[in-house]
Design a protein around this motif. Structure first.
Motif, PDB file in Angstrom:
ATOM      1  N   LEU A   3      39.751  47.128  33.152  1.00  0.00           N
ATOM      2  CA  LEU A   3      39.219  45.772  33.268  1.00  0.00           C
ATOM      3  C   LEU A   3      39.650  45.300  34.650  1.00  0.00           C
ATOM      4  CD1 LEU A   3      40.094  44.142  29.798  1.00  0.00           C
ATOM      5  CD2 LEU A   3      37.879  44.992  30.577  1.00  0.00           C
ATOM      6  N   ASP A   4      38.802  44.534  35.316  1.00  0.00           N
ATOM      7  CA  ASP A   4      39.158  44.027  36.643  1.00  0.00           C
ATOM      8  C   ASP A   4      40.425  43.170  36.548  1.00  0.00           C
ATOM      9  OD1 ASP A   4      36.832  45.185  37.560  1.00  0.00           O
ATOM     10  OD2 ASP A   4      35.669  43.326  37.390  1.00  0.00           O
ATOM     11  N   LYS A   5      41.064  42.993  37.696  1.00  0.00           N
ATOM     12  CA  LYS A   5      42.304  42.198  37.713  1.00  0.00           C
ATOM     13  C   LYS A   5      42.074  40.788  37.135  1.00  0.00           C
ATOM     14  CE  LYS A   5      45.714  40.406  40.919  1.00  0.00           C
ATOM     15  NZ  LYS A   5      46.010  40.146  42.320  1.00  0.00           N
ATOM     16  N   ASP A   6      40.902  40.201  37.424  1.00  0.00           N
ATOM     17  CA  ASP A   6      40.657  38.830  36.943  1.00  0.00           C
ATOM     18  C   ASP A   6      40.005  38.793  35.561  1.00  0.00           C
ATOM     19  OD1 ASP A   6      38.186  39.757  37.703  1.00  0.00           O
ATOM     20  OD2 ASP A   6      37.675  38.063  38.989  1.00  0.00           O
ATOM     21  N   THR A   7      39.768  39.946  34.941  1.00  0.00           N
ATOM     22  CA  THR A   7      39.149  39.962  33.607  1.00  0.00           C
ATOM     23  C   THR A   7      40.235  39.928  32.534  1.00  0.00           C
ATOM     24  OG1 THR A   7      37.295  41.268  34.429  1.00  0.00           O
ATOM     25  CG2 THR A   7      37.636  41.306  32.057  1.00  0.00           C
ATOM     26  N   GLU A   8      39.938  39.201  31.451  1.00  0.00           N
ATOM     27  CA  GLU A   8      40.872  39.132  30.328  1.00  0.00           C
ATOM     28  C   GLU A   8      40.315  39.922  29.153  1.00  0.00           C
ATOM     29  OE1 GLU A   8      41.224  34.981  29.422  1.00  0.00           O
ATOM     30  OE2 GLU A   8      42.330  34.559  31.248  1.00  0.00           O
ATOM     31  N   PHE A  30      31.433  50.592  37.302  1.00  0.00           N
ATOM     32  CA  PHE A  30      32.325  49.735  38.086  1.00  0.00           C
ATOM     33  C   PHE A  30      31.762  48.300  38.160  1.00  0.00           C
ATOM     34  CE2 PHE A  30      33.853  48.541  42.455  1.00  0.00           C
ATOM     35  CZ  PHE A  30      35.194  48.458  42.111  1.00  0.00           C
ATOM     36  N   HIS A  31      32.557  47.302  37.785  1.00  0.00           N
ATOM     37  CA  HIS A  31      32.154  45.884  37.813  1.00  0.00           C
ATOM     38  C   HIS A  31      30.800  45.673  37.136  1.00  0.00           C
ATOM     39  CE1 HIS A  31      35.464  45.151  40.423  1.00  0.00           C
ATOM     40  NE2 HIS A  31      34.887  45.399  41.571  1.00  0.00           N
ATOM     41  N   GLN A  32      30.552  46.388  36.064  1.00  0.00           N
ATOM     42  CA  GLN A  32      29.179  46.399  35.540  1.00  0.00           C
ATOM     43  C   GLN A  32      28.639  45.026  35.127  1.00  0.00           C
ATOM     44  OE1 GLN A  32      28.143  49.586  32.988  1.00  0.00           O
ATOM     45  NE2 GLN A  32      26.208  48.669  32.368  1.00  0.00           N
TER      46      GLN A  32
HETATM   47  N1  URA Z   1      32.494  44.444  33.924  1.00  0.00           N
HETATM   48  C1  URA Z   1      33.015  43.830  35.003  1.00  0.00           C
HETATM   49  O1  URA Z   1      32.319  43.407  35.901  1.00  0.00           O
HETATM   50  N2  URA Z   1      34.355  43.705  35.049  1.00  0.00           N
HETATM   51  C2  URA Z   1      35.185  44.121  34.062  1.00  0.00           C
HETATM   52  O2  URA Z   1      36.393  43.954  34.172  1.00  0.00           O
HETATM   53  C3  URA Z   1      34.620  44.759  32.951  1.00  0.00           C
HETATM   54  C4  URA Z   1      33.264  44.909  32.908  1.00  0.00           C
END
Ligand code: URA
Length: 258
Positions: A106-111, A207-209
């Motif tokens: 999960l991205d750093k800013d994703t929960e 990635f960042h989907q």
């Molecule tokens: N998609 C995103 O863009 N970020 C994530 O952290 C997970 C899925």
């Protein structure tokens, strides 16, 4: 033969107390290894094969793998080590005998929901593009998500990769306008900006989907939280930063989907 460790370390890792506490327990004759009373804290034991008892109770019959559900807060990177950033592993109970890692990123800013394990085979299967494990995300976007976007997501969108994304499922939960102060200091007029809350279910893990899919529709994700992954659902009352072992039912459901 498993990895041999010192008896005092094994006892401490099994929750019997600090290293000092367990040395005292050993000296008092309360610890038996393979049925024999032992007095040496430095004795090497094989946690997988030796039977270690404290006061007659068997300790540390070690599970082959561990599976943790983490509610990842923003600000942590999905890695096992990082020289500058806090990692999700810092939120998981320490176990020096295991090589735990997060299943996917999960991205750093994703929960939200993140599975942590040392079961490489299960992780591989969950992440395999062939398995198409569903992942549902809650997101807040800048920009209004409209019903036509549901159809676009269903058809797959161009996020700049060779292939369109697989069909996803978009649900619009709420849309509202925010009054933004005008850029002009003199003017008292303000202009409206739209925000939407959505649920998006995808079957891949590019990635960042999610952010890229919404960007392809002209919206910017300003908040993102993973709600589920396959049969695992983030419990509503499970606070951010908390980590717990999967229940037997959760683990069985996860393995069933193999
Ligand atoms: N998609 C995103 O863009 N970020 C994530 O952290 C997970 C899925």
């Amino acid at each position: 033969m498993g990895k041999a460790v010192r008896l005092d370390k094994f006892l401490a890792d099994s929750g019997a107390g600090t290293r000092t506490d367990v040395k005292k327990l050993i000296q008092k004759g309360m610890v038996q290894v393979n049925g024999e009373k032992v007095k040496k804290p430095e004795l090497k034991v094989d946690p997988e094969n030796d039977v270690v008892e404290l006061g007659g109770e068997r300790l540390g019959a070690r599970a082959e793998f561990m599976y943790y559900l983490l509610h990842k807060p923003a600000g942590y990177v999905s890695a096992t080590e990082d020289t500058r950033e806090k990692t999700v592993l810092e939120l998981v109970p320490k176990d020096s005998r295991r090589n735990l890692f997060p299943v996917g990123r999960l991205d750093k800013d994703t929960e939200g929901l993140l599975l942590i394990t040392d079961d490489g085979q299960l992780a591989h299967q969950l992440l395999s593009p062939k398995k198409h494990v569903d992942k549902t995300y809650f997101a807040v976007t800048e920009g209004k998500v409209v019903p036509e976007d549901i159809e676009k997501i269903r058809e797959g969108v161009d996020i700049g990769d060779e292939e369109l994304t697989l069909p996803g499922k978009l649900e619009i939960l709420k849309t509202w306008g925010v009054q933004m102060p005008s850029a002009s200091v003199k003017s008292t007029e303000s202009e409206a900006k739209w925000r939407s809350e959505i649920l998006l279910t995808i079957h891949e893990g590019r990635f960042h989907q999610v952010k890229r899919m919404m960007e392809a529709l002209g919206k910017t994700v300003i908040y993102l939280k993973r709600m589920s992954m396959g049969p695992l659902v983030l419990p509503e009352d499970f606070p951010k930063g908390q980590c717990r072992e999967l229940t037997k039912e959760e683990l069985a459901a996860l393995k069933e989907g193999r």
